[in-house]
Design an enzyme around this catalytic site. Structure first.
Site, mmCIF file in Angstrom:
data_model
loop_
_atom_site.group_PDB
_atom_site.id
_atom_site.type_symbol
_atom_site.label_atom_id
_atom_site.label_comp_id
_atom_site.label_asym_id
_atom_site.label_seq_id
_atom_site.Cartn_x
_atom_site.Cartn_y
_atom_site.Cartn_z
ATOM 1 N N TRP A 109 0.835 -1.218 0.000
ATOM 2 C CA TRP A 109 0.000 0.000 0.000
ATOM 3 C C TRP A 109 0.861 1.257 0.000
ATOM 4 O O TRP A 109 0.374 2.346 -0.239
ATOM 5 C CB TRP A 109 -1.003 -0.009 1.150
ATOM 6 N N GLU A 144 1.488 -1.988 13.067
ATOM 7 C CA GLU A 144 1.632 -3.453 13.074
ATOM 8 C C GLU A 144 2.133 -3.985 14.417
ATOM 9 O O GLU A 144 2.379 -5.176 14.552
ATOM 10 C CB GLU A 144 2.571 -3.888 11.950
ATOM 11 N N LYS A 169 3.922 1.699 16.003
ATOM 12 C CA LYS A 169 5.050 1.587 15.071
ATOM 13 C C LYS A 169 5.056 2.753 14.082
ATOM 14 O O LYS A 169 6.096 3.291 13.757
ATOM 15 C CB LYS A 169 4.916 0.263 14.323
#
Lengths: 768, 768
Positions: free
Chosen positions: A359, A490, A602
């Site tokens: 993405w 994530e 993150k």
């Protein structure tokens, strides 16, 4: 982090001194590419030290069998590997029967590498004393041609410094190569033919399983002190390689030069049985021009690229070098000529992550290519996903979706999912939203609506169907919820109601419904075609609207912020600044268990939503969310600092914005994560560009008008950049004293600067 | 499911007719074992069809490098593999130069297998016509001796039916074996020596990495029509095998018999350099007894096992066969002699799952071994975990815990974690609670408190410390929460506040605090030693108490049930009965993504807590939770039906309890999950025993008194079982008309039957 290893220079990447420990890192940093192929900065001559060999061909990959601990239904069968291709750069140098090898030389002095970004070439030079005491000066110039993008050129110069000697120069091709990253030690290439004619040689091969046919080729020309040496090489062939040995008795101080052209012809561009013929044609063209003229063309081509995409920073050479390195690498990776190609996270500089498309392309790279290239490049990026729509529908079917719902893969080469962790593949579904957002963004920036009736609406319908099926109605909440997702952060897996994903899903549905109406009104024939093809009935659209109208968004009344996901506030909310330094980076210091339970983020998650949809929220809301989330963000993704830099700039926090900018722009040059030897972070480099243009420059497009809110870090004297806005080139220059704008193109354009209208007229520079 | 493939018989497992498709399944079902070694029912003679070879030695494993898609910090480096050991059973039969091979024979008739559970032997017989038209009758009897547990015995009879022929009988040992389940095709064994003396042979080997030394041995004796044939074999050796060829001219109707003794001596029991000597001693003993006497001892030994552990069911032969098959396999797998061994989920019948120890041991197997063996067996199972305490502390440290917190592994061979999925290894931490519960359960059942001051309290302290560190205080809830766990329902991963895990954690802390007090009062020296060793201070215990006193438990006011985890009610709550049959089993039909988002429960989760802690909840509460959760339970774990059977019985729902019972007891015999060829579900077999004794029999121990609430399924005439309760054997017989009790042992015992006191006196049968 190694601040001193690469010298600060506005236009070049320079390393001085030979350090075995840095060889692999330099092989990444000095990589060259031309959009069609790429080459790590491996030495041409033999090197027995630690090295990571990498020659890559765009679109050529291997489906490596997935490696998992425990198979789960729906897992993809393979992980597409970026494939190390047969070596075309090899040139062995044997002097008095001793091979030149920097790892075994008695002395290596004046070792220097330069990657000349302005002109697009790479030079390496050194003086070495061989074990047999022969002293040589070597200088090698190499580039991958932008004009003839199937070939590279090497000019390899050897000068004897302390004695006469017999020098054997051996340009070669080698198909007996290995991949750094292989799950099962599979054989990736099958070599089917080796041929040698005069000073040319060819290795015919195809990849196993995928059967991509590739002809690797080379041609050698020798010169002594600039005079052509007309000799036939001795040919040595093995089952996987072909070597041309030229033996020359060279006198002290004489320079022997090999000009080697080499590269690949592939069956994406030529018939499978005409690859050698195509290679011969390329060699004809290259040798007709010769090394010098081909290099001149290279310089001209890069000048054109820089003309449009350069960002000039005065007063901060490291920042200047950083942004140019980023822009240079993006252009080495992808030039937008071919809608079958895309932008791998490591480009042509390494193999980690596999696949070519994440993405990242839509969320980070598209804005860069929209603003620095002609419009077709962005169109090609969008069309890439349209080409993969059917595969995305099949991908969703594998997971149990139906009725044309499309789930684009997290990682892909050919449209099929090829990643192998359920928490990513099955759950990090926000990627679907980024693909829809890119369609919106393309139209917003270019003003070109054509893509939507032609291709985009079908993509949007598949995506809207997916979201509609992916949510479920919670009796408990009396709202639609989305369970079991992984957001952009994530460091959390399998969460419920990730705000970003829920928000994107709702937006996708609303945007799709809106586009269906627009296409029905303005492109009735396309509407008819698409409705027939997708079998979309009004009742289904009504069902979608029910979902988007009653979506659940986790929210904290106490903090007045949207919550990253359900239960986020149950965590032990210790800010990053209160963690001991020794605990970071947490992805190296902590167990996965501890990371998952922590509040640490993150990369931008809620704030990614605020970036995409900033006009949906007030400046106050942005500030509140930034102040709530950034203190828990560890920025351990290369995609994190850029978004935060843009938002810090918007909030007027220039010191913080500048810190984030440096981190994103010099991530690889300063090797923040101690991993640059694995390759460069290509896709996040587009984020660096965004940090300047959208962050410091404050560029936005609102209602078809270009807006700027220029700011400048106090460390800089000035900076300037250009954008291609709807076929006109706008030049923006910002200094502490103010900013000025220029325009080329057909006519006047009104833009907004700090909220005021400014009219730009070709040929005039306007202060604002 | 194959209801007709295995014949119903109360004491034997019988297959008739040769079906290539069933060979691998039968190899599992007819497996034999003696606690020290095990053998799948592979043919002795050559077989070129599909087969899954398996010879296993207790405690001998291989640390196979973990295979993961993407490495995460804290992952264990290896997955301990149950290891296929050198083949000792092989006997090739060559008739007129043609090998006997059931896959290539022209005809195979009267093929029959019988696993004689009562006496502990396995027989196979058939009549076959070889491609060369020789017709032979073969009968083979095989067992693994319980008396000499390093050896097995084979009596292999060949009779010529239609002509004289030259018969070559070749007993052999083969170290060139493979594992079905290997991550990287590693070589598992290194063969170091091969020796042959007379009719004996030896293969010396050790496992790679773990260096377990094993001597595989054999001895052959030949007979014709019962008369000893005194001949020296021709010896053939390869680098990995040794073969003894006996060539005999056999007449029509004569029977040639080979008696082969063979097995393994291992360095767990002998010095590494004395393994061949030990093997010779075993062979001396076996041949001194001879096949028949060793077989008689086998029958006697099994008679003793059955004497204590048999469950007799009248009126339902399939139910009878099921429970005996379960009891038989448990005894084949583990006999409790050695606290270094444990009970693998597939015992000695297959390789799947790896490791030998799961929480199955404590939660399911311990009650069976406590009630059907002497107390030392259960003690050994507890001591196994005490022996691994230091490793459990190290395992917790790898994940970031400290101060002696212990996390027992999900899967282990030697105390180290060896599983490789984060959602299991890092998160399915309720196993720690089962280990503490087993300590409580042992004391409850045996009345023996000694284990706790000697070993158990240290284990409990490590576990309490883990829970204390694993929770965190939620400012939002003002309670302690437990984030990121996987409960017993593995169809959910990484959930927050799994009720079962939170409840266990609280209980573990409370129980540990209680035991610290008890040990302080009654075993002051042990207390002093343990406090010194663990450095446990009163302040730390107070901190624990804060957690246990303020733990959060998700609860639904609407449904008046504890919620399996936060957000459970947000799911789409469609009951299993409303799913289309074609969708099940969901673990085969659905993607993992869909499973995770569904409300479907793989095995008892909240209800597992109600099973462990039934006296904490009223019958009404049990009923409410059973009615809420069972309809969403798909029972796709072999551990699920038994717990539900027990609870259904407690709720008086005998029809449902019986259905669950059949499913658990005949899971492998009827191959419900179409996977029996991979091996048997050994640990869940203990659950079958619990279904009868605790479910139908209603056995409980409350305040040191044995309670029964006998019920009987209407399909049965009667059933009876025995339990060893504190050194006395209680016999329980239940029929539709009532129940009766007997006792052997030192003196009278008062028990409770349906809430009334009943006094049992040795030698008398009491109706109740």
């Amino acid at each position: 982090m190694n601040q001193d290893y690469i010298q600060a220079d506005p236009w070049s990447i320079i390393e001085e001194g030979f350090d075995r420990e840095q060889v692999k890192s330099s092989e990444s940093l000095f990589s060259i590419g031309n959009g069609a192929m790429g080459q790590r900065a491996n030495f041409e001559e033999q090197y027995s030290g630690e090295t990571f060999q990498g020659s890559y061909i765009a679109g050529v990959y291997y489906p490596d069998k997935t490696r998992v601990g425990w198979w789960k239904n729906g897992y993809p069968e393979y992980f597409a590997k970026v494939l190390n291709a047969p070596n075309w750069i090899g040139v062995d140098i044997i002097i008095n029967d001793e091979a030149l090898d920097l790892n075994t030389c008695k002395k290596v002095e004046h070792f220097r590498r330069e990657l000349h970004m302005k002109e697009g070439w790479y030079k390496r030079s050194f003086v070495a004393t061989l074990p047999n005491d022969v002293e040589v000066a070597v200088e090698v110039v190499r580039f991958l041609s932008l004009d003839l993008d199937e070939t590279g050129a090497i000019q390899y110069n050897v000068q004897l410094l302390n004695s006469d000697a017999e020098v054997v120069v051996v340009p070669y091709l080698d198909g007996g190569i290995k991949n750094m990253d292989s799950n099962w030690a599979d054989k990736f290439w099958n070599i089917t033919d080796i041929a040698s004619y005069g000073n040319r040689a060819f290795v015919a091969s195809h990849t196993m399983k995928t059967d991509f046919a590739v002809c690797t080729f080379m041609q050698g020309e020798l010169y002594v002190d600039g005079d052509t040496l007309d000799m036939e090489p001795a040919v040595e062939e093995t089952g996987t390689s072909v070597r041309h040995a030229y033996k020359v008795d060279l006198s002290k101080d004489e320079t022997l030069t090999l000009v080697k052209f080499g590269g690949y012809t592939v069956d994406r561009n030529h018939p499978k049985d005409k690859l050698q013929e195509a290679a011969n044609k390329v060699l004809e063209k290259a040798s007709a021009l010769g090394f010098d003229d081909l290099l001149q063309k290279q310089k001209d081509a890069w000048a054109k690229i820089w003309e449009m995409s350069d960002i000039n920073i005065e007063g901060d050479v490291k920042a200047q070098q950083g942004i140019r390195f980023n822009i240079f690498q993006l252009n080495q990776t992808y030039l937008g000529k071919d809608s079958r190609l895309n932008i791998g996270p490591k480009g042509f500089t390494g193999e980690k992550y596999g696949g070519s498309t994440y993405w990242d392309t839509e969320a980070y790279c598209l804005p860069f290519y929209m603003a620095t290239k002609n419009q077709e490049v962005a169109w090609n990026l969008l069309q890439y996903r349209y080409n993969h729509l059917q595969k995305a529908i099949e991908n969703a079917e594998k997971l149990g979706f139906s009725n044309g719902a499309a789930l684009y893969p997290m990682v892909t080469m050919n449209g099929e999912e090829c990643h192998n962790e359920w928490e990513i593949t099955f759950e990090e579904i926000h990627r679907n939203g980024a693909i829809a957002f890119a369609i919106y963004n393309y139209h917003r920036f270019t003003g070109d609506y054509d893509y939507i009736p032609k291709m985009g609406l079908e993509v949007l319908i598949g995506i809207a169907r997916f979201w509609h099926q992916r949510v479920n109605f919670s009796e408990e909440k009396q709202q639609y919820v989305m369970l079991g997702v992984t957001g952009p952060n994530e460091y959390e897996n399998n969460v419920n109601n990730n705000w970003y994903t829920n928000y994107l899903a709702k937006w996708c549905i609303d945007y799709t419904i809106e586009q269906i109406s627009k296409v029905r009104e303005s492109y009735p024939k396309d509407h008819e075609r698409i409705m027939a093809k997708t079998k979309l009935a009004p009742a289904e659209i009504e069902d979608w609207a029910k979902v988007s109208g009653n979506m659940y968004f986790p929210y904290s009344e106490k903090h007045q912020v949207f919550l990253q996901q359900d239960g986020f506030l149950d965590k032990r909310m210790v800010k990053v600044q209160d963690l001991d330094r020794s605990e970071r980076p947490i992805n190296q210091k902590w167990s996965w268990d501890r990371i998952l339970r922590s509040p640490y983020i993150k990369q931008a998650d809620v704030l990614q939503g605020f970036y995409f949809f900033e006009d949906h929220f007030s400046q106050e809301e942005l500030e509140r969310h930034f102040d709530f989330y950034e203190p828990f963000t560890v920025h351990e993704s290369s995609l994190s600092p850029c978004v935060h830099s843009i938002q810090a700039a918007k909030l007027g926090r220039m010191e913080q914005a500048y810190t984030f900018y440096l981190r994103t722009s010099r991530l690889d040059l300063d090797d923040y994560n101690k991993e640059v030897e694995e390759g460069l972070h290509i896709t996040s480099m587009a984020g660096t560009w965004m940090s300047i243009v959208e962050g410091f420059g404050g560029m936005r497009v609102l209602d078809g008008t270009l807006h700027f809110e220029p700011r400048i870090p106090k460390q800089w004297k000035s900076y300037s950049f250009k954008v291609n806005f709807r076929h006109q080139i706008i030049t923006v220059t910002v200094s502490a004293d103010g900013c000025s704008f220029g325009i080329t193109g057909k006519g006047p354009l009104t833009i907004q600067v700090h909220g005021k209208s400014v009219q730009l007229i070709p040929g005039k520079t306007v202060q604002a």
